[in-house]
Design an enzyme around this catalytic site. Structure first.
Site, PDB file in Angstrom:
ATOM      1  N   ARG A  53     110.800 114.558  80.543  1.00  0.00           N
ATOM      2  CA  ARG A  53     111.056 113.742  81.735  1.00  0.00           C
ATOM      3  C   ARG A  53     110.503 112.330  81.529  1.00  0.00           C
ATOM      4  O   ARG A  53     109.632 112.119  80.674  1.00  0.00           O
ATOM      5  CB  ARG A  53     110.436 114.405  82.957  1.00  0.00           C
ATOM      6  CG  ARG A  53     111.103 115.736  83.298  1.00  0.00           C
ATOM      7  CD  ARG A  53     110.498 116.397  84.516  1.00  0.00           C
ATOM      8  NE  ARG A  53     111.135 117.668  84.796  1.00  0.00           N
ATOM      9  CZ  ARG A  53     112.226 117.819  85.545  1.00  0.00           C
ATOM     10  NH1 ARG A  53     112.780 116.751  86.107  1.00  0.00           N
ATOM     11  NH2 ARG A  53     112.749 119.016  85.748  1.00  0.00           N
TER      12      ARG A  53
ATOM     13  N   THR B 291     111.415 120.070  89.427  1.00  0.00           N
ATOM     14  CA  THR B 291     112.214 120.946  88.587  1.00  0.00           C
ATOM     15  C   THR B 291     113.667 120.793  88.990  1.00  0.00           C
ATOM     16  O   THR B 291     113.975 120.185  90.019  1.00  0.00           O
ATOM     17  CB  THR B 291     111.756 122.414  88.712  1.00  0.00           C
ATOM     18  OG1 THR B 291     112.453 123.213  87.750  1.00  0.00           O
ATOM     19  CG2 THR B 291     112.004 122.951  90.110  1.00  0.00           C
TER      20      THR B 291
ATOM     21  N   HIS C 152     112.455 119.932  78.106  1.00  0.00           N
ATOM     22  CA  HIS C 152     113.026 119.025  79.113  1.00  0.00           C
ATOM     23  C   HIS C 152     112.090 117.828  79.235  1.00  0.00           C
ATOM     24  O   HIS C 152     111.204 117.808  80.083  1.00  0.00           O
ATOM     25  CB  HIS C 152     113.171 119.748  80.453  1.00  0.00           C
ATOM     26  CG  HIS C 152     113.917 118.970  81.489  1.00  0.00           C
ATOM     27  ND1 HIS C 152     114.677 119.581  82.463  1.00  0.00           N
ATOM     28  CD2 HIS C 152     114.018 117.642  81.731  1.00  0.00           C
ATOM     29  CE1 HIS C 152     115.215 118.659  83.249  1.00  0.00           C
ATOM     30  NE2 HIS C 152     114.815 117.471  82.821  1.00  0.00           N
TER      31      HIS C 152
ATOM     32  N   HIS D 236     117.060 129.431  85.297  1.00  0.00           N
ATOM     33  CA  HIS D 236     116.241 129.022  86.434  1.00  0.00           C
ATOM     34  C   HIS D 236     115.856 130.244  87.254  1.00  0.00           C
ATOM     35  O   HIS D 236     116.688 130.871  87.890  1.00  0.00           O
ATOM     36  CB  HIS D 236     116.913 127.988  87.339  1.00  0.00           C
ATOM     37  CG  HIS D 236     115.909 127.045  87.956  1.00  0.00           C
ATOM     38  ND1 HIS D 236     115.031 127.428  88.935  1.00  0.00           N
ATOM     39  CD2 HIS D 236     115.632 125.745  87.692  1.00  0.00           C
ATOM     40  CE1 HIS D 236     114.268 126.402  89.272  1.00  0.00           C
ATOM     41  NE2 HIS D 236     114.602 125.362  88.519  1.00  0.00           N
TER      42      HIS D 236
ATOM     43  N   HIS E 177     105.018 116.708  80.994  1.00  0.00           N
ATOM     44  CA  HIS E 177     104.826 117.890  80.135  1.00  0.00           C
ATOM     45  C   HIS E 177     105.289 117.544  78.716  1.00  0.00           C
ATOM     46  O   HIS E 177     104.500 117.025  77.946  1.00  0.00           O
ATOM     47  CB  HIS E 177     105.492 119.148  80.714  1.00  0.00           C
ATOM     48  CG  HIS E 177     106.770 118.935  81.444  1.00  0.00           C
ATOM     49  ND1 HIS E 177     107.894 118.426  80.861  1.00  0.00           N
ATOM     50  CD2 HIS E 177     107.098 119.184  82.752  1.00  0.00           C
ATOM     51  CE1 HIS E 177     108.884 118.371  81.737  1.00  0.00           C
ATOM     52  NE2 HIS E 177     108.431 118.816  82.906  1.00  0.00           N
TER      53      HIS E 177
ATOM     54  N   GLU F   3     117.084 119.430  77.395  1.00  0.00           N
ATOM     55  CA  GLU F   3     117.623 119.247  78.733  1.00  0.00           C
ATOM     56  C   GLU F   3     117.202 117.879  79.269  1.00  0.00           C
ATOM     57  O   GLU F   3     116.128 117.382  78.934  1.00  0.00           O
ATOM     58  CB  GLU F   3     117.075 120.310  79.694  1.00  0.00           C
ATOM     59  CG  GLU F   3     117.374 121.735  79.329  1.00  0.00           C
ATOM     60  CD  GLU F   3     116.739 122.711  80.300  1.00  0.00           C
ATOM     61  OE1 GLU F   3     117.183 123.865  80.329  1.00  0.00           O
ATOM     62  OE2 GLU F   3     115.793 122.320  81.019  1.00  0.00           O
TER      63      GLU F   3
ATOM     64  N   ARG G  38      94.210 118.672  79.645  1.00  0.00           N
ATOM     65  CA  ARG G  38      92.964 118.284  78.992  1.00  0.00           C
ATOM     66  C   ARG G  38      93.086 117.036  78.133  1.00  0.00           C
ATOM     67  O   ARG G  38      92.092 116.532  77.619  1.00  0.00           O
ATOM     68  CB  ARG G  38      92.451 119.449  78.122  1.00  0.00           C
ATOM     69  CG  ARG G  38      91.908 120.623  78.907  1.00  0.00           C
ATOM     70  CD  ARG G  38      90.602 120.292  79.602  1.00  0.00           C
ATOM     71  NE  ARG G  38      89.526 120.077  78.656  1.00  0.00           N
ATOM     72  CZ  ARG G  38      88.676 121.022  78.255  1.00  0.00           C
ATOM     73  NH1 ARG G  38      88.793 122.254  78.708  1.00  0.00           N
ATOM     74  NH2 ARG G  38      87.720 120.736  77.411  1.00  0.00           N
TER      75      ARG G  38
END
Length: 238
Positions: free
Chosen positions: A46, A101, A44, A191, A51, A71, A19
């Protein structure tokens, strides 16, 4: 031994970013996860910031009171970030920038010099290092030669086989954890661990310091709420 639960909050950031505003509030969720019993928070970031964003990482640092685990692939940009933020732990993963991922651990031998340099930089900054690996015991012994503190075992193969043959699924991880411990490494795992397969993994894999879980836990929280989801995952690693 006690196994800690680190909650990966990437999926919370994915929902927020859909959003373009600040709902849900990633920082508040991290604080609440600790309040509800999490032993740590994992992110994590990136390169495309799809995210967790760099500014999230800086915002979270003073808020996380348990263990902050970051990470990522140790690019110059990533290393600049973690050396400024100084989390308790950095988990090194071999992801390409476009990967959705993590899908494999490091092949340590061809990257031994590179990883050793990264681990040295983290140690000088007082940051614990963990190298993301599969279950090959020779590869794990090579990871120890980098000077890393821990390995994180990539558990998707376990999760995939577990419904059909739990004993066969967990066997390589038992041997991997023993090899890591013998080499002087702590053992993390993550994971595709979930409420169906986590307890069996914990009960059978020795020397397990920490599990990092995000996608499954946040998905379960949609149905049972975040406090109850964290309670159940904590119960599974007792």
């Amino acid at each position: 031994m006690t196994t800690n639960l680190s909650v990966n909050i990437n999926k919370v950031a994915t929902l927020r970013n859909a959003r373009g505003e600040n709902v849900p509030d990633v920082s508040k969720v991290a604080v609440d996860c600790e309040l509800f019993g999490a032993d740590g928070i994992t992110v994590h970031p990136r390169p495309d910031e799809r995210h967790i964003r760099r500014d999230d990482v800086f915002a979270l640092r003073p808020l996380v009171k348990t263990e902050f685990n970051i990470e990522g692939y140790p690019s110059p940009e990533f290393m600049d970030l973690v050396l400024k933020v100084k989390p308790e732990q950095v988990t090194l993963v071999p992801d390409a920038p476009a990967d959705l991922t993590s899908s494999a651990g490091w092949e340590v031998e061809p990257n031994l010099e590179f990883l050793t340099g990264i681990v040295d930089s983290l140690r000088e900054a007082g940051i614990r290092s963990s190298i993301f690996v599969g279950t090959d015991t020779d590869n794990i012994r090579l990871a120890a030669k980098t000077g890393a503190d821990r390995v994180e075992l990539y558990t998707k193969p376990y999760a995939d086989l577990y419904p059909r043959n739990p004993e066969a699924a967990v066997a390589p991880y038992v041997e991997a954890s023993r090899a890591a411990h013998k080499a002087g490494l702590g053992v993390n795992a993550g994971h595709d661990l979930n409420l169906d397969n986590l307890r069996y993994f914990k009960d059978n894999v020795p020397y397990l310091n920490e599990v990092s879980i995000g996608h499954a836990l946040i998905s379960d929280a949609l149905y049972m709420g975040l406090p109850e989801a964290i309670r159940r995952y904590k119960e599974a690693v007792k």
